[in-house]
Design a protein around this motif. Structure first.
Motif, PDB file in Angstrom:
ATOM      1  N   SER A   2      48.910 -73.816  -8.597  1.00 31.44           N
ATOM      2  CA  SER A   2      49.274 -74.525  -7.444  1.00 31.44           C
ATOM      3  C   SER A   2      50.741 -75.061  -7.765  1.00 31.44           C
ATOM      4  N   VAL A   5      50.839 -81.135  -6.802  1.00 28.69           N
ATOM      5  CA  VAL A   5      50.065 -81.857  -7.475  1.00 28.69           C
ATOM      6  C   VAL A   5      49.628 -83.127  -6.745  1.00 28.69           C
ATOM      7  N   ASN A   9      45.642 -92.017  -6.962  1.00 31.63           N
ATOM      8  CA  ASN A   9      44.366 -92.292  -7.509  1.00 31.63           C
ATOM      9  C   ASN A   9      43.266 -92.564  -6.411  1.00 31.63           C
ATOM     10  N   LYS A  19      55.660 -79.675  -7.200  1.00 35.57           N
ATOM     11  CA  LYS A  19      56.007 -79.513  -8.704  1.00 35.57           C
ATOM     12  C   LYS A  19      57.699 -79.618  -8.942  1.00 35.57           C
ATOM     13  N   TYR A  42      55.195 -92.316 -10.206  1.00 31.58           N
ATOM     14  CA  TYR A  42      53.944 -92.062  -9.784  1.00 31.58           C
ATOM     15  C   TYR A  42      53.138 -92.814 -10.706  1.00 31.58           C
ATOM     16  N   THR A  46      47.660 -90.140 -12.757  1.00 37.50           N
ATOM     17  CA  THR A  46      47.863 -89.022 -11.840  1.00 37.50           C
ATOM     18  C   THR A  46      48.465 -87.750 -12.377  1.00 37.50           C
ATOM     19  N   ALA A  47      48.024 -86.591 -11.720  1.00 42.08           N
ATOM     20  CA  ALA A  47      48.491 -85.489 -12.162  1.00 42.08           C
ATOM     21  C   ALA A  47      50.105 -85.353 -11.977  1.00 42.08           C
ATOM     22  N   ALA A  48      50.536 -85.962 -10.929  1.00 44.04           N
ATOM     23  CA  ALA A  48      52.086 -86.086 -10.924  1.00 44.04           C
ATOM     24  C   ALA A  48      52.697 -86.683 -11.917  1.00 44.04           C
ATOM     25  N   ASP A  50      51.407 -87.003 -15.056  1.00 45.14           N
ATOM     26  CA  ASP A  50      51.519 -86.423 -16.293  1.00 45.14           C
ATOM     27  C   ASP A  50      52.547 -85.159 -16.013  1.00 45.14           C
ATOM     28  N   HIS A  51      52.617 -84.789 -15.060  1.00 45.11           N
ATOM     29  CA  HIS A  51      53.577 -83.738 -14.925  1.00 45.11           C
ATOM     30  C   HIS A  51      54.972 -84.072 -14.912  1.00 45.11           C
TER      31      HIS A  51
END
Length: 74
Positions: A2, A5, A9, A19, A42, A46-48, A50-51
């Protein structure tokens, strides 16, 4: 994989970010020398976030020694 992201939360208020947008923000922040804590918009965990962190760390300029390194001759 994907290209979006999650950046929230809170499942009641889902926020999805591309991304590419995260990568642009992280790369620019690293290039400007901003700290990761100040630059990342972010929420932690969250995934954001972490990215952002991964891209930011990869985009940091490599440290160079201030004095030249001399090679030993044999």
């Amino acid at each position: 994989m994907s290209q979006l992201v999650f950046a929230s939360n809170n499942p009641a208020i889902p926020m999805i970010v591309s991304k590419a947008a995260i990568e642009k923000q992280a790369t620019e922040a690293a290039g400007k020398g901003q700290s990761i804590n100040d630059a990342c918009p972010y929420p932690f965990g969250t995934a954001a976030a972490d990215h952002f962190k991964a891209v930011y760390l990869l985009a940091l300029p490599t440290a160079r020694p201030t004095t030249p390194i001399e090679c030993a001759t044999t």
